[in-house]
Write an enzyme that holds these catalytic residues in place. Structure first.
Site, PDB file in Angstrom:
ATOM      1  N   HIS A 120       0.835  -1.203   0.000  1.00 17.71           N
ATOM      2  CA  HIS A 120       0.000   0.000   0.000  1.00 17.71           C
ATOM      3  C   HIS A 120       0.871   1.254   0.000  1.00 17.71           C
ATOM      4  O   HIS A 120       0.558   2.233  -0.680  1.00 17.71           O
ATOM      5  CB  HIS A 120      -0.909   0.029   1.232  1.00 17.71           C
ATOM      6  CG  HIS A 120      -2.133  -0.803   1.115  1.00 17.71           C
ATOM      7  ND1 HIS A 120      -2.116  -2.165   1.260  1.00 17.71           N
ATOM      8  CD2 HIS A 120      -3.428  -0.456   0.888  1.00 17.71           C
ATOM      9  CE1 HIS A 120      -3.346  -2.637   1.129  1.00 17.71           C
ATOM     10  NE2 HIS A 120      -4.164  -1.615   0.891  1.00 17.71           N
ATOM     11  N   ARG A 153      -1.057   2.505   7.185  1.00 19.40           N
ATOM     12  CA  ARG A 153      -0.756   1.078   7.337  1.00 19.40           C
ATOM     13  C   ARG A 153      -0.268   0.767   8.744  1.00 19.40           C
ATOM     14  O   ARG A 153      -0.514  -0.313   9.279  1.00 19.40           O
ATOM     15  CB  ARG A 153       0.276   0.627   6.297  1.00 19.40           C
ATOM     16  CG  ARG A 153      -0.160   0.853   4.875  1.00 19.40           C
ATOM     17  CD  ARG A 153      -1.546   0.311   4.594  1.00 19.40           C
ATOM     18  NE  ARG A 153      -1.517  -1.140   4.580  1.00 19.40           N
ATOM     19  CZ  ARG A 153      -2.582  -1.929   4.730  1.00 19.40           C
ATOM     20  NH1 ARG A 153      -3.766  -1.416   4.948  1.00 19.40           N
ATOM     21  NH2 ARG A 153      -2.456  -3.233   4.702  1.00 19.40           N
ATOM     22  N   HIS A 159       1.332  -2.961   9.247  1.00 16.59           N
ATOM     23  CA  HIS A 159       2.756  -2.856   8.919  1.00 16.59           C
ATOM     24  C   HIS A 159       3.548  -2.157  10.010  1.00 16.59           C
ATOM     25  O   HIS A 159       3.025  -1.326  10.738  1.00 16.59           O
ATOM     26  CB  HIS A 159       2.949  -2.076   7.619  1.00 16.59           C
ATOM     27  CG  HIS A 159       2.574  -2.835   6.405  1.00 16.59           C
ATOM     28  ND1 HIS A 159       3.368  -3.828   5.879  1.00 16.59           N
ATOM     29  CD2 HIS A 159       1.484  -2.758   5.608  1.00 16.59           C
ATOM     30  CE1 HIS A 159       2.775  -4.333   4.806  1.00 16.59           C
ATOM     31  NE2 HIS A 159       1.636  -3.701   4.628  1.00 16.59           N
ATOM     32  N   ASP A 163       8.545  -1.294   7.281  1.00 15.91           N
ATOM     33  CA  ASP A 163       7.831  -1.812   6.121  1.00 15.91           C
ATOM     34  C   ASP A 163       7.357  -0.654   5.247  1.00 15.91           C
ATOM     35  O   ASP A 163       7.454  -0.694   4.016  1.00 15.91           O
ATOM     36  CB  ASP A 163       6.590  -2.609   6.527  1.00 15.91           C
ATOM     37  CG  ASP A 163       6.858  -3.810   7.383  1.00 15.91           C
ATOM     38  OD1 ASP A 163       8.007  -4.292   7.430  1.00 15.91           O
ATOM     39  OD2 ASP A 163       5.896  -4.276   8.039  1.00 15.91           O
TER      40      ASP A 163
END
Length: 170
Positions: A120, A153, A159, A163
């Site tokens: 994403h 995220r 995440h 990340d």
């Protein structure tokens, strides 16, 4: 680069960022993070960037821009990060911390997919860079919005910070 080891100082920051994100889940920003989890589909990019772009990004309103941004999703949001995720197989933070996310419908899929790097974040930032070139009048708002998609995220618990950073670089 490889993600940080669980006993590293960098992982302590990942852990801190995870708990920071969790404090925002029951806020307006937390709701926006849930919406950011769905970048795909007909409304995903418009929901993410339409307001800051200055005009709705839809098939009807801006067909060329819509198709361009949607097509990079396959590469930036799928193919590139998926290869890295399959290689590193980093466990997701909500699994590591035996917790849940604010996107429960996605948890089963995420449980079985790698966390590093964030697809994403990769897709959101790539789309922001493209849209900022198309509409330089709004480039600051567009880039900020791409950055926020990565932050989302962490807020939903999908995440780690590293990340998200790796996704933006990718």
């Amino acid at each position: 680069p490889v993600h940080p080891e669980f006993k590293s100082v960098q992982f302590l920051n990942d852990q801190y960022q995870y708990y920071w994100g969790k404090t925002l889940r029951n806020t307006e920003r937390g709701q926006k993070a849930v919406t950011d989890a769905t970048l795909d589909g007909m409304d995903g990019m418009n929901n993410a960037f339409g307001e800051v772009f200055g005009t709705p990004i839809t098939l009807e309103n801006t067909p060329e821009i819509f198709m361009l941004v949607r097509s990079i999703g396959r590469d930036a949001g799928g193919i590139a990060p998926k290869k890295a995720k399959n290689y590193y197989k980093r466990i997701r933070p909500f699994v590591f911390f035996n917790d849940n996310t604010s996107t429960p419908d996605n948890e089963e899929h995420m449980r079985n997919s790698g966390s590093y790097p964030s697809g994403h974040s990769c897709y959101g930032f790539a789309a922001a860079l493209i849209l900022a070139e198309i509409n330089p009048e709004h480039q600051n708002e567009i880039i900020k919005r791409g950055y926020e998609i990565g932050e989302s995220r962490k807020i939903v618990g999908a995440h780690y910070d590293t990340d998200v950073q790796a996704g933006r670089i990718m």
